[in-house]
Design an enzyme around this catalytic site. Structure first.
Site, PDB file in Angstrom:
ATOM      1  N   LYS A 131      34.815  43.786 -44.972  1.00 19.99           N
ATOM      2  CA  LYS A 131      35.676  43.736 -46.140  1.00 19.99           C
ATOM      3  C   LYS A 131      35.070  44.458 -47.328  1.00 19.99           C
ATOM      4  O   LYS A 131      35.764  44.850 -48.257  1.00 19.99           O
ATOM      5  CB  LYS A 131      35.906  42.272 -46.573  1.00 19.99           C
ATOM      6  CG  LYS A 131      36.531  41.406 -45.534  1.00 19.99           C
ATOM      7  CD  LYS A 131      36.614  39.946 -46.095  1.00 19.99           C
ATOM      8  CE  LYS A 131      36.639  38.973 -44.956  1.00 19.99           C
ATOM      9  NZ  LYS A 131      36.342  37.602 -45.381  1.00 19.99           N
ATOM     10  N   GLY A 132      33.756  44.527 -47.346  1.00 15.92           N
ATOM     11  CA  GLY A 132      33.034  44.969 -48.534  1.00 15.92           C
ATOM     12  C   GLY A 132      33.524  46.260 -49.189  1.00 15.92           C
ATOM     13  O   GLY A 132      33.474  46.395 -50.402  1.00 15.92           O
ATOM     14  N   GLU A 190      31.430  53.165 -47.234  1.00 12.33           N
ATOM     15  CA  GLU A 190      30.689  51.902 -47.160  1.00 12.33           C
ATOM     16  C   GLU A 190      30.294  51.442 -48.558  1.00 12.33           C
ATOM     17  O   GLU A 190      29.940  52.269 -49.403  1.00 12.33           O
ATOM     18  CB  GLU A 190      29.411  52.084 -46.333  1.00 12.33           C
ATOM     19  CG  GLU A 190      29.522  51.647 -44.891  1.00 12.33           C
ATOM     20  CD  GLU A 190      29.535  50.127 -44.701  1.00 12.33           C
ATOM     21  OE1 GLU A 190      29.916  49.379 -45.622  1.00 12.33           O
ATOM     22  OE2 GLU A 190      29.177  49.694 -43.600  1.00 12.33           O
ATOM     23  N   ASP A 191      30.345  50.147 -48.776  1.00  9.14           N
ATOM     24  CA  ASP A 191      29.854  49.625 -50.050  1.00  9.14           C
ATOM     25  C   ASP A 191      28.334  49.669 -50.091  1.00  9.14           C
ATOM     26  O   ASP A 191      27.743  50.056 -51.085  1.00  9.14           O
ATOM     27  CB  ASP A 191      30.364  48.193 -50.294  1.00  9.14           C
ATOM     28  CG  ASP A 191      30.190  47.305 -49.074  1.00  9.14           C
ATOM     29  OD1 ASP A 191      30.157  47.824 -47.945  1.00  9.14           O
ATOM     30  OD2 ASP A 191      30.085  46.083 -49.247  1.00  9.14           O
ATOM     31  N   ASP A 204      22.338  48.649 -45.790  1.00 10.57           N
ATOM     32  CA  ASP A 204      21.218  47.713 -45.934  1.00 10.57           C
ATOM     33  C   ASP A 204      20.194  48.065 -44.855  1.00 10.57           C
ATOM     34  O   ASP A 204      19.354  48.940 -45.064  1.00 10.57           O
ATOM     35  CB  ASP A 204      21.802  46.298 -45.744  1.00 10.57           C
ATOM     36  CG  ASP A 204      21.020  45.231 -46.468  1.00 10.57           C
ATOM     37  OD1 ASP A 204      19.789  45.263 -46.355  1.00 10.57           O
ATOM     38  OD2 ASP A 204      21.618  44.373 -47.129  1.00 10.57           O
ATOM     39  N   PHE A 263      19.185  40.685 -53.192  1.00  8.59           N
ATOM     40  CA  PHE A 263      20.567  40.334 -52.866  1.00  8.59           C
ATOM     41  C   PHE A 263      21.472  40.583 -54.070  1.00  8.59           C
ATOM     42  O   PHE A 263      21.247  40.041 -55.158  1.00  8.59           O
ATOM     43  CB  PHE A 263      20.642  38.865 -52.435  1.00  8.59           C
ATOM     44  CG  PHE A 263      21.988  38.502 -51.892  1.00  8.59           C
ATOM     45  CD1 PHE A 263      22.355  38.861 -50.599  1.00  8.59           C
ATOM     46  CD2 PHE A 263      22.910  37.848 -52.687  1.00  8.59           C
ATOM     47  CE1 PHE A 263      23.615  38.545 -50.102  1.00  8.59           C
ATOM     48  CE2 PHE A 263      24.178  37.521 -52.196  1.00  8.59           C
ATOM     49  CZ  PHE A 263      24.523  37.873 -50.913  1.00  8.59           C
ATOM     50  N   VAL A 264      22.478  41.413 -53.873  1.00 13.49           N
ATOM     51  CA  VAL A 264      23.397  41.732 -54.968  1.00 13.49           C
ATOM     52  C   VAL A 264      24.831  41.375 -54.583  1.00 13.49           C
ATOM     53  O   VAL A 264      25.177  41.343 -53.399  1.00 13.49           O
ATOM     54  CB  VAL A 264      23.334  43.229 -55.365  1.00 13.49           C
ATOM     55  CG1 VAL A 264      22.001  43.564 -56.011  1.00 13.49           C
ATOM     56  CG2 VAL A 264      23.591  44.144 -54.158  1.00 13.49           C
ATOM     57  N   ASP A 295      29.892  40.199 -51.428  1.00 11.88           N
ATOM     58  CA  ASP A 295      30.104  38.768 -51.664  1.00 11.88           C
ATOM     59  C   ASP A 295      28.857  37.921 -51.500  1.00 11.88           C
ATOM     60  O   ASP A 295      27.873  38.341 -50.884  1.00 11.88           O
ATOM     61  CB  ASP A 295      31.148  38.231 -50.682  1.00 11.88           C
ATOM     62  CG  ASP A 295      30.574  38.066 -49.272  1.00 11.88           C
ATOM     63  OD1 ASP A 295      30.000  39.042 -48.750  1.00 11.88           O
ATOM     64  OD2 ASP A 295      30.680  36.958 -48.712  1.00 11.88           O
ATOM     65  N   ARG A 312      33.490  39.183 -54.900  1.00 16.55           N
ATOM     66  CA  ARG A 312      33.908  40.517 -54.487  1.00 16.55           C
ATOM     67  C   ARG A 312      34.706  41.229 -55.585  1.00 16.55           C
ATOM     68  O   ARG A 312      34.709  42.453 -55.679  1.00 16.55           O
ATOM     69  CB  ARG A 312      34.781  40.433 -53.217  1.00 16.55           C
ATOM     70  CG  ARG A 312      34.044  39.988 -51.967  1.00 16.55           C
ATOM     71  CD  ARG A 312      34.912  40.231 -50.751  1.00 16.55           C
ATOM     72  NE  ARG A 312      34.511  39.489 -49.575  1.00 16.55           N
ATOM     73  CZ  ARG A 312      33.612  39.908 -48.675  1.00 16.55           C
ATOM     74  NH1 ARG A 312      33.011  41.061 -48.835  1.00 16.55           N
ATOM     75  NH2 ARG A 312      33.324  39.186 -47.621  1.00 16.55           N
TER      76      ARG A 312
END
Ligand code: PRP
Length: 194
Positions: free
Chosen positions: A53-54, A112-113, A116, A165-166, A172, A178
């Site tokens: 979903k990102g 892509e958001d 990682d 972590f963001v 989310d 989000r």
């Protein structure tokens, strides 16, 4: 009319630090869209494939920015879930929602958001290539260079950020944040609340 104060979002109080501001994001998206428009100038159209979903927020802004560069865009979404990939580094990915149509001979840009570990993207690129796309490149708003586990070519990167972590702008924590228009780090108290 004078300058209006920015409306406060419910989430602002939960954010310890802004990592990338709304203005920085929007400026960067325009830059990325200009670059893509130049690189794809010889093609009739570009097929953007967003990873749910990102990526839904970035996709919406990036597609409109690219459209303003007079590049026609087509849009598809996929949803994937990494089978515990974060724990095992297995990189095994399950398709939750596949492409709705054939992408053979299309010039695909994966939207892509965040990259990682790179495991999701690495799998996805192989998958899209196996579907006979004419070309496959990636635009990622965020990348965490210190978290990368597999080498994956990301042609267009918005921001390299530290390995923390963001949330926000599609990302989310427990399905919240989000809708935040910027990227930030949560206050520690948020984690003890859940
Ligand atoms: C996030 C993000 C990427 C992936 C990146 O999705 O949107 O797709 O993780 O991580 P990786 O580089 O370590 O593979 P997530 O699985 O959190 O799902 P979501 O987008 O639905 O929140």
């Amino acid at each position: 009319m004078g300058e209006q104060p920015q409306p406060q979002g419910w989430y602002d109080a939960d954010i310890e630090r802004i990592v990338v501001s709304e203005e920085q994001i929007q400026t960067k998206i325009d830059e990325l869209a200009k670059q893509v428009a130049v690189d794809y100038a010889q093609h009739d159209s570009v097929l953007l494939v967003g990873v749910l979903k990102g990526a839904f927020v970035f996709m919406a802004d990036f597609a409109r920015a690219l459209g303003r560069q007079t590049r026609p865009v087509e849009i598809e979404f996929m949803a994937v879930s990494s089978y515990g990939a974060r724990a095992t580094s297995s990189g095994v990915v399950r398709i939750l929602k596949d492409l709705d149509r054939d992408i053979a001979d299309k010039h695909v840009i994966v939207v892509e958001d965040i990259v990682d570990s790179g495991l999701t993207l690495s799998w996805l690129l192989k998958y899209l290539e196996s579907r006979s796309a004419a070309s496959v490149e990636v635009v990622a708003l965020l990348r965490k260079p210190d978290a990368i586990k597999v080498d994956v070519a990301v042609k267009y990167v918005g921001f390299d950020i530290p390995n923390e972590f963001v949330v926000g702008y599609g990302l989310d924590f427990a399905e919240h944040y989000r809708e935040m228009p910027y990227i930030g780090v949560l206050r520690p108290s948020v984690y003890s609340r859940v």
